[in-house]
Design an enzyme around this catalytic site. Structure first.
Site, short mmCIF file in Angstrom:
data_model
loop_
_atom_site.label_atom_id
_atom_site.label_comp_id
_atom_site.label_asym_id
_atom_site.label_seq_id
_atom_site.Cartn_x
_atom_site.Cartn_y
_atom_site.Cartn_z
N PHE C 116 0.76 -1.09 -0.06
CA PHE C 116 -0.17 -0.10 -0.16
C PHE C 116 0.86 1.25 0.04
O PHE C 116 2.07 1.12 0.49
CB PHE C 116 -0.80 -0.01 1.18
CG PHE C 116 -2.33 0.04 1.07
CD1 PHE C 116 -3.11 -0.93 0.38
CD2 PHE C 116 -3.02 1.53 0.92
CE1 PHE C 116 -4.55 -0.73 0.13
CE2 PHE C 116 -4.39 1.82 0.73
CZ PHE C 116 -5.02 0.65 0.31
N GLN C 236 -7.84 15.46 4.07
CA GLN C 236 -7.18 14.64 2.78
C GLN C 236 -7.93 14.92 1.75
O GLN C 236 -9.12 14.21 1.74
CB GLN C 236 -6.97 13.19 3.24
CG GLN C 236 -6.17 12.55 2.27
CD GLN C 236 -5.70 11.14 3.05
OE1 GLN C 236 -6.62 10.12 3.36
NE2 GLN C 236 -4.42 11.02 3.12
N HIS C 238 -8.34 12.53 -1.72
CA HIS C 238 -7.89 11.31 -2.17
C HIS C 238 -7.61 11.59 -3.72
O HIS C 238 -8.49 12.10 -4.34
CB HIS C 238 -8.81 10.29 -2.16
CG HIS C 238 -7.90 8.79 -2.27
ND1 HIS C 238 -7.88 8.46 -3.48
CD2 HIS C 238 -7.80 7.74 -1.48
CE1 HIS C 238 -7.33 7.23 -3.44
NE2 HIS C 238 -7.37 6.94 -2.11
N LEU C 248 -14.72 6.69 -4.51
CA LEU C 248 -13.36 6.42 -4.17
C LEU C 248 -13.06 4.89 -5.08
O LEU C 248 -13.70 3.85 -5.16
CB LEU C 248 -13.17 6.07 -2.75
CG LEU C 248 -11.61 5.99 -2.50
CD1 LEU C 248 -11.23 7.18 -2.52
CD2 LEU C 248 -11.28 5.27 -1.30
N GLU C 251 -6.48 3.22 -3.83
CA GLU C 251 -4.93 3.20 -4.17
C GLU C 251 -4.49 1.76 -4.50
O GLU C 251 -3.58 1.71 -5.47
CB GLU C 251 -4.34 3.42 -2.82
CG GLU C 251 -3.16 4.49 -2.76
CD GLU C 251 -2.84 5.12 -1.37
OE1 GLU C 251 -3.24 6.19 -1.27
OE2 GLU C 251 -2.24 3.90 -0.67
N ARG C 282 -0.76 10.35 -0.76
CA ARG C 282 -1.99 10.83 -1.35
C ARG C 282 -1.83 12.45 -1.48
O ARG C 282 -2.33 12.87 -2.70
CB ARG C 282 -2.96 10.61 -0.24
CG ARG C 282 -3.37 9.14 -0.46
CD ARG C 282 -4.69 8.89 0.38
NE ARG C 282 -4.94 7.32 0.36
CZ ARG C 282 -5.75 6.65 1.28
NH1 ARG C 282 -6.42 7.37 2.07
NH2 ARG C 282 -5.89 5.39 1.05
N HIS C 363 -11.69 13.37 1.30
CA HIS C 363 -11.85 12.04 1.74
C HIS C 363 -11.70 11.92 3.00
O HIS C 363 -12.64 10.92 3.81
CB HIS C 363 -10.58 11.43 1.00
CG HIS C 363 -10.57 9.76 1.36
ND1 HIS C 363 -11.63 9.17 1.11
CD2 HIS C 363 -9.43 8.99 2.12
CE1 HIS C 363 -11.20 7.65 1.22
NE2 HIS C 363 -10.04 7.66 2.18
N ARG C 405 -2.82 11.30 6.13
CA ARG C 405 -2.82 9.98 6.79
C ARG C 405 -2.49 8.98 5.70
O ARG C 405 -2.46 9.23 4.50
CB ARG C 405 -4.36 9.90 6.90
CG ARG C 405 -4.61 8.16 7.45
CD ARG C 405 -6.00 8.09 7.79
NE ARG C 405 -7.10 8.00 6.92
CZ ARG C 405 -7.26 7.32 5.74
NH1 ARG C 405 -6.74 5.96 5.80
NH2 ARG C 405 -8.36 7.16 4.73
#
Ligand SMILES: Cc1cc2nc3c(=O)[nH]c(=O)nc-3n(C[C@H](O)[C@H](O)[C@H](O)COP(=O)(O)OP(=O)(O)OC[C@H]3O[C@@H](n4cnc5c(N)ncnc54)[C@H](O)[C@@H]3O)c2cc1C
Ligand code: HEM
Ligand code: SF4
Ligand code: F3S
Ligand code: FES
Lengths: 241, 136, 592, 154
Positions: C116, C236, C238, C248, C251, C282, C363, C405
């Site tokens: 990730f 954030q 995204h 969404l 990722e 991000r 996000h 984050r």
């Protein structure tokens, strides 16, 4: 394009009987979802229109309703799937799901549905000690694959409220509860299968399913509901899981 | 209680369950098994009696000729024993979809049950005791 | 007003609320109050995975996880909290497995893990497999599993009860007031402890991955009750939300080899993050997309770019990178089933045959209600504990995410700090007494709801909401300037005024009056939007999710500190700051 | 009772797919067969217990009105049998769920292929019976008098 909505309305505080509300929306896009249109009606025309919704992309299970005659999620049903190829107008009829008491407009009483859900003990049961090394219980990918499909359920009730057996008698536990039970019965780590199967082998269990398939066709998560039910029927009949 | 019969990694675990014997489960099975049996018996009966022979030609003498043969008698008894319980159980299933009152349902079950017994006994007696010689 | 008495009330039934409820209910009499049925909570939409250094596939350590988290946060995270997060992540994930969570498995029977963004092997700098997952519906399985366990343990649920106020008495709390959606009645939940776990407030923006119900209620209620909110400027975006809809696209798509392409067909991330390109953090990727669009290199000059995960494109770049791995249709379908479904349903685009149009989407709230390591709400720079008040999950700010984050860390945050808060509540309730309620409790909120119900100014809440979302998107988005943010502050002040004076709703009834509640939620959104804009305007640097064109550099000298914003008596807001808790990792330049 | 009305109305209104209509047809055909069967069994038992009545009833059943009913029962038995097998297979082979539509179509197709020629044949039997009766100066529509069958009385 233009959309003509016909929405089943009922307000317990003012109406004796349900009625049809008709609303016309302009500048509708083919990519709009039915939820978008319902929101436009609610926000622009009539704030009293009542429904449940949250995620708006088909994963929270709030907005199962009957759209053009069959159950689906409003947020996952796009105008493009309801309108003719080149037509400039779309007619959409929206009603609450069947077999559960209508509380207001498109919102129904979900308690009986969740009661059935709870009746199959929808939680992991394993009273043996966890591994001494403080790590996870082991499970082979093959064993994990057996119940993968039924883990997808979002408890939207589209299946249960599409089932003629459930309309006839609300005491039938219904496909959603069976799907939830299946998720545990076929999990090799779980030890509660006797009790769960006992519940499902009872009068209002799986035998009420007449293999009609409305549930499978209504499921927005594309769970093979009828297959899961038949798995349970076979488990009870053969004594093997 | 159940026991685990196999737990080889990489294989699907198969477990055995012992359940209490619920009559619902056996009746469900009976509906399917009798259905399969009747595919031969009932469809056979219909084709033989109503297509190959026509009921426009049916006479008492024809019946007498057929029931002169114990094979035909057995065929008809088998069909009778399958079809009446199957059909009445089906009817009970349909009725119990709409009759939600437990008491009423029990009464229905008893009435329909007695009807099955009466019909099957009465008709079996008729077939078994039927005497072709008595028909002129 | 009906009154219920419990030891503790948990507000919100997402991952954080349910985890806390499970633990708290072991030692206390607990009620979970949620405006949605628990399984509708937004935790259920989380896709990618939950990070924990189990090391099931390769070497990994919680210290590595901690370093990645601190670096990802642009050094704004409190490092004592990050240590707790990453250390306890391991036992919590194992505990979830023991609760029956169906993680994907490895051939040896252990929990499967995947790569990730931002999670690395600290020795080599290469990506490490740390995200534990259940297909691409990890959040769904966490939510379901925790709810199931709550049923098993007979936790008391009050479903479709909408909390509208906190009962605070000096330096302690006495419970909450909730509106029963079915009947329109107000209920008092009188308790020793209250935990807020009400999730985020992405609905302040126009394009968001957040549910309609994510309106920041708990956070706004705390603000109204004198709790200064921490780091509100950090929200954030995204990078990959479905164009216009904001749904969404995980990722994981780029993890599997997906590539971002601009209108000229260029892989523009090569210019912005030369080493890890599309898998940069991000904030970095969102800014890159924004800059491409600004330079007229969006698709057909419009404000979106393409995310391409078709086998041809993926294989082309794999070959270019000298890798031997190749993908095909079936592989993509099996790795990303839900994503493929979303693209087909909402875009009519088959992601294995065509690229998907995407744009950054609002996000995740890094900021929120400040808490200590046990989830206790702390007030101001002195970190004074508000007795009995707790917060966990997205609405809280411990702070483990700092200015940005990392993917998979929110789910960890929910369960780790939800659990700690739950434990602490059980203990606290054993010692604490049930305080007395003042007479007139709930009168204020009763009046406020009545005002909304009877408002006659002719302005529909929907128009105000749209204007708020527009100004937040235009002015407090991926890039910000002094001018844009001041504009937003001004707009929002005006909107708040209109909201107070002119709002009018159609539904005057009692039962299931969602019209009324939506209008009330709008009030929360407006306040949170305003404090976000004010906090952002004040921070004169760029850090993580807060990127300013007029102050493009990070400034550790002046701004390595958390902001705290509180309402003042005149209806305005005041800011103060508190230091970041540092530890093993010294702030240094952040390059990907 | 309300559930009966609801189910009947919505079984028609709900836009289900092949399975819903197969189920409706299965239910109706099952009831139709049962109705016929019960009469048929009690009536045939008369061949032993009361031949006179039996002889009268078979004469009555030659009436084209009953002839049409007989064709209907034939249809019901054939459809019900094929669909019953389909349901049984789907219950015993869960993984065959994906053939839900195909299996319904096969059932209907098989039913039509077998039923149509049979119906034609049965219909022609009926016509020729009636024309024979007409040639003999009678009418196939006439209801036979019970007293004509006195010779069978014991
Ligand atoms: C699309 C998407 C994908 C994501 N993917 C990941 C991922 O892969 N990994 C990861 O780590 N994180 C991910 N996240 C982030 C993460 O899912 C969320 O931050 C997290 O789920 C928030 O959980 P929560 O428990 O704080 O709140 P939520 O799950 O949002 O729950 C909020 C609860 O509060 C209740 N509530 C709210 N207001 C009130 C009120 N006034 N009264 C009563 N109840 C109220 C609601 O009913 C609900 O039960 C993702 C987020 C999104 C949007
Ligand atoms: C010819 C072969 C037959 C087969 C293969 C067959 C099969 C079946 C099956 C499998 C069912 C169960 C349906 C369910 O539980 O969902 C059923 C139901 C039923 N059958 Fe048959 N059957 C046959 C003949 C008959 C006959 C001769 C009768 C009449 C006496 C009959 C009457 C019924 C009735 C009334 C039902 C209940 C229908 C319902 O619940 O909707 N069947 N049949
Ligand atoms: S099985 Fe499908 S239709 Fe039924 S409740 Fe679950 S998700 Fe909804
Ligand atoms: S619709 Fe109902 S009858 Fe069975 S196959 Fe589905 S549960
Ligand atoms: S709103 Fe969540 S499923 Fe439709």
């Amino acid at each position: 394009m233009q959309a003509k909505l016909r929405i089943r309305r009922f307000n317990p505080e003012t109406d004796k009987k349900p009625w049809w509300g008709e609303y016309t929306l302009e500048d509708v896009l083919r990519t709009d979802s039915v939820l978008d249109l319902l929101h436009r009606v609610k926000w622009e025309q009539d704030g009293t229109l009542t429904l449940r919704r949250s995620c708006a992309h088909g994963v929270c299970g709030s907005d199962a309703m009957r759209i053009n005659g069959a159950n689906s999620l409003a947020c996952k049903t796009l105008v493009s799937t309801l309108a003719g190829k080149n037509s400039e107008m779309v007619k959409i009829q929206v009603e609450p799901i069947l077999g559960l008491k209508v509380e207001k407009d498109l919102l129904v009483d979900m308690e009986p549905f969740f009661d059935h859900y709870r009746s199959v003990m929808p939680y992991f049961i394993n009273e043996t000690a966890v591994p001494a090394d403080g790590r996870e219980r082991l499970q082979s990918p093959e064993d994990r694959a057996r119940f993968d499909d039924t883990t997808k359920c979002i408890l939207c009730a589209a299946c249960t409220s599409s089932c003629p057996s459930f309309w006839a008698d609300g005491r039938y536990v219904g496909p959603a509860a069976i799907v939830q039970a299946h998720r545990f019965i076929f999990d090799s780590r779980d030890e509660g299968y006797d009790e769960r199967l006992e519940v499902l082998a009872d009068t209002f269990g799986v035998w009420r399913c007449r293999t009609i398939f409305n549930c499978t066709n209504a499921c927005p998560r594309e769970i093979k509901v009828t297959e899961a039910i038949a798995d349970v029927k076979m488990a009870i009949t053969s004594g093997k899981i | 209680m159940a026991s685990i019969t196999s737990n080889t990694p990489g294989k699907v675990t198969v477990r055995r369950v012992k359940l209490e014997r619920s009559y619902e489960r056996y009746l469900w099975l009976f509906m399917r098994l009798s259905g399969v049996a009747m595919l031969i018996l009932a469809v056979g009966h219909m084709v033989i009696q109503h297509v190959l022979n026509s009921s426009t030609n049916l006479t008492l003498q024809f019946v007498a000729a057929q029931w002169n043969n114990w094979g035909w008698k057995a065929f008809d008894i088998a069909l009778l024993w399958m079809a009446i319980p199957h059909g009445i159980r089906g009817l009970f299933n349909i009725l119990s979809d709409y009759v939600h009152n437990g008491g009423a349902r029990r009464v229905l079950a008893i009435v329909l049950g007695l009807f099955v017994v009466a019909t099957v006994i009465w008709a079996t007696i008729a077939i078994v005791l039927f005497d072709p010689a008595a028909i002129p | 007003m009906k009154t219920h008495v419990f030891d503790a009330v948990i507000v919100g039934a997402g991952g954080a609320g349910l985890m806390a409820a499970l633990y708290a209910s072991r030692g206390a009499n607990v009620a979970v109050v949620s405006k949605l049925y628990p399984t509708r909570s937004h935790t259920g939409t989380a896709q990618g995975g939950i990070g924990a250094a189990l090391g099931n596939l390769e070497e990994d350590h919680w210290e590595w996880h901690a370093y990645d988290t601190v670096k990802g946060s642009d050094y704004l995270a409190d490092q004592d909290a990050v240590d707790v997060l990453c250390q306890e992540a391991i036992e919590t994930v194992v505990e979830l497995e023991h609760m029956g969570l169906p993680f994907d498995r490895l051939p040896n029977g252990r929990i499967s893990q995947r790569r990730f963004g931002g999670h690395t092997n600290n020795n080599t700098g290469k990506p490490v497999m740390r995200a534990c997952h259940a297909a691409d519906r990890t959040g769904h399985m966490i939510l379901q599993t925790l709810y199931q366990q709550c049923i098993k343990n007979r936790v008391n649920f009050f479903d479709e009860f909408h909390v509208v106020d906190l009962i605070r008495s000096g330096d302690a709390v006495r419970g909450v007031i909730a509106y029963e959606i079915a009947t329109g009645e107000l209920h008092v939940f009188h308790s020793k402890a209250v935990l807020f776990a009400t999730g985020g407030w992405g609905r302040c923006w126009d394009v968001t991955s957040n549910a309609h119900s994510l309106t920041g209620d708990g956070t706004a209620i705390c603000l109204r009750n004198g709790v200064p909110l921490e780091d509100m400027e950090f929200f954030q975006f995204h990078p990959t939300g479905i164009y216009k809809l904001g749904i969404l696209i995980t990722e994981g798509v780029r993890g599997e080899g997906g590539i971002l392409l601009n209108g000229k067909g260029e892989r523009f991330m090569e210019r912005y993050a030369p080493t890890i390109k599309d898998l940069a953090s991000r904030d970095v990727v969102s800014r890159a997309i924004f800059l491409e669009i600004q330079a007229g290199r969006g698709i057909n000059g419009k404000n979106y770019v393409h995310l391409d995960v078709t086998p041809e494109t993926v294989n082309k770049y794999l070959a270019e990178a000298g890798e031997t791995r190749r993908v095909d249709r079936a592989y993509i379908e099996s790795k990303l089933p839900d994503i493929a479904d979303f693209a087909r349903t909402y875009l009519g685009v088959d992601p294995v045959a065509e690229p998907m149009p995407i744009q950054p989407t609002a996000h995740y709230a890094m900021g929120g209600i400040p808490t200590d390591l046990d989830g206790r709400v702390i007030l101001g720079a002195q970190k004074k504990v508000l007795e009995g008040a707790y917060a966990a999950g997205e609405c809280a700010c411990v702070s483990v995410h700092g200015a940005n984050r990392l993917g998979t860390n929110s789910l960890v945050d929910l369960v780790v700090f939800g659990r700690r808060a739950g434990r602490h509540i059980a203990e606290y309730c054993r010692g604490a007494d049930l305080g007395r309620l003042r007479t007139g409790t709930g009168d204020a909120i009763y009046g406020e709801l009545d005002r909304i119900r009877n408002g006659a100014g002719g302005v529909k809440p929907f128009t105000l909401r749209r204007r708020m979302q527009q100004t937040m998107t235009d002015n407090v988005g991926v890039f910000r300037t002094e001018a844009s943010m001041s504009q937003a502050v001004e707009d929002l002040r005006e909107l708040r005024h209109e909201y107070r004076t002119k709002v009018q709703i159609d539904d005057k009834g009692q039962q299931y009056n969602t019209d009324l509640l939506e209008a009330w939620e709008l009030g929360c959104l407006l306040e949170l939007a305003e404090v976000t804009a004010i906090s952002a305007c004040a921070r004169q640097e760029s850090r993580g999710g807060h990127a300013r064109e007029d102050f493009p550099e990070r400034d550790d000298q002046q701004w390595l500190k958390h902001s705290l914003i509180a309402g003042d008596a005149k209806g305005g807001y005041t800011l103060e700051y508190k230091p970041v808790v540092l530890g093993r990792y010294e702030p240094k330049k952040r390059v990907y | 009772m309300t559930s009966l009305i609801l189910t009947v109305r919505e079984s028609i209104r709900y836009r289900g797919r092949s399975g819903q209509y197969s189920w409706l047809a299965h239910r109706i055909s099952g009831l139709a067969i049962l109705f016929f069967l019960v009469i048929h069994v009690w009536d045939t038992a008369n061949a032993h217990f009361w031949p006179q009545a039996y002889a009268w009833s078979i004469a009555l059943f030659k009436n084209p009105l009953f002839g049409i009913g007989e064709i209907g029962v034939m249809a019901a038995v054939l459809y019900h049998a094929f669909n019953g097998i389909r349901i049984t297979l789907l219950d015993f082979k869960p993984e065959w769920w994906r053939h839900q539509r195909t299996s319904s179509l096969i059932t209907w197709g098989l039913f039509l292929i077998i039923f149509v020629p049979i119906a034609v044949l049965m219909f022609s039997h009926m016509i020729s019976h009636c024309s024979e009766m007409a040639a003999a100066g009678g009418s196939c529509l006439r209801i036979p008098a019970f007293s004509d069958f006195a010779q069978y009385a014991r």
